[in-house]
Design a protein around this motif. Structure first.
Motif, PDB file in Angstrom:
ATOM      1  N   LEU A   8       2.026  -3.119   3.344  1.00 40.72           N
ATOM      2  CA  LEU A   8       1.550  -2.184   4.324  1.00 40.72           C
ATOM      3  C   LEU A   8       1.581  -0.786   4.022  1.00 40.72           C
ATOM      4  N   THR A   9       0.988  -0.162   5.029  1.00 43.00           N
ATOM      5  CA  THR A   9       0.172   1.463   4.584  1.00 43.00           C
ATOM      6  C   THR A   9       1.704   2.698   5.054  1.00 43.00           C
ATOM      7  N   SER A  10       1.307   3.098   3.717  1.00 42.80           N
ATOM      8  CA  SER A  10       2.920   4.157   4.135  1.00 42.80           C
ATOM      9  C   SER A  10       2.307   5.686   4.631  1.00 42.80           C
ATOM     10  N   VAL A  23       1.723   1.440  10.976  1.00 46.52           N
ATOM     11  CA  VAL A  23       1.728   0.773  10.723  1.00 46.52           C
ATOM     12  C   VAL A  23       1.508   0.244  12.177  1.00 46.52           C
ATOM     13  N   SER A  46       5.329  -1.386   0.289  1.00 48.52           N
ATOM     14  CA  SER A  46       3.749  -0.075   0.713  1.00 48.52           C
ATOM     15  C   SER A  46       3.822   1.049  -0.537  1.00 48.52           C
ATOM     16  N   PRO A  52       7.920   1.958   6.152  1.00 44.14           N
ATOM     17  CA  PRO A  52       6.625   2.537   6.892  1.00 44.14           C
ATOM     18  C   PRO A  52       6.695   3.062   8.187  1.00 44.14           C
ATOM     19  N   THR A  84      10.953  -1.408   2.543  1.00 47.42           N
ATOM     20  CA  THR A  84       9.988  -2.447   2.247  1.00 47.42           C
ATOM     21  C   THR A  84      10.095  -1.708   0.049  1.00 47.42           C
TER      22      THR A  84
END
Length: 233
Positions: A8-10, A23, A46, A52, A84
């Motif tokens: 997942l993006t942070s 996200v 992430s 996130p 995460t």
């Protein structure tokens, strides 16, 4: 038990630093429950680790899926997403597949990420399947830094410029995902109607155009894992 890594993006800030992203929630939940149902051990990571950011737009009623509703009452799933691992912490772990969720933040922290590039390079060498959805498809640019020709003639999809404009986020992103994929040599395709499901498969890569494609991409990944692919990590 097969092991699967979800990434997942942070990144939370859009380019003007007033609008927030993160996200796209359904692209985590729809895939997560598909993997759990299939019996996979899921690890969520992430770039920065921890919790996130979640794009608030993805939590509005118009964008809710049944899986998002399930997630809201699922303490264990919330713990997985809220704690995460950092990408660098999972580099030594062996996984049977990788899934990268959607979220505008991916254009910042997954498109130029050395740790992610190395992980995807190992997947490429070991023929480990990788699914990417929406802006998460930008992760291929991290791989391209190590394998510059990886995008040449690759059949791929991702969040389109039309969808970006309809979502009114186009002034706030660092680059057009569609344009960059095309100029990098990829064979980009998309659904005729914006925001409808579309998935492409080429080599180890399974790409979904948008959040509506997350479940389809996840199911394609589940089926691919069942074929006994090798591992990366």
């Amino acid at each position: 038990m097969k092991k699967l890594l979800m990434i997942l993006t942070s990144h939370a800030d859009l380019a003007d630093e007033k609008e927030q992203t993160g996200v796209w929630l359904s692209t985590f939940t729809d895939a997560y429950y598909a993997f759990i149902k299939a019996g996979f051990e899921v690890t969520v990571a992430s770039p920065l680790g921890g919790r996130p950011p979640i794009d608030s737009l993805s939590e509005q009623n118009d964008h809710l899926t049944d899986e998002v509703k399930t997630y809201r009452d699922d303490f264990m799933a919330q713990m997985e997403m809220g704690n995460t691992w950092r990408l660098e912490e999972v580099r030594s772990t062996v996984f049977d597949a990788v899934y990268i969720a959607d979220g505008h933040g991916a254009l910042w922290d997954l498109a130029d990420n050395p740790q992610l590039g190395k992980l995807l390079y190992e997947c490429l060498l070991n023929e480990t399947p990788v699914a990417m959805v929406g802006h998460g498809v930008a992760a291929v640019f991290s791989l391209a830094q190590l394998r510059p020709t990886v995008l040449n003639e690759l059949r791929i999809t991702g969040f389109t410029s039309t969808e970006e404009a309809l979502l009114k986020r186009h002034p706030y992103v660092p680059f057009s995902l569609t344009d960059r994929l095309k100029t990098s040599g990829a064979q980009f395709s998309h659904a005729i109607i914006p925001f409808t499901p579309h998935v492409e498969t080429d080599g180890i890569f399974i790409t979904g155009q948008n959040p509506a494609s997350a479940g389809m991409a996840a199911q394609a990944l589940v089926e691919r894992i069942g074929m006994g692919q090798l591992q990366c990590g």
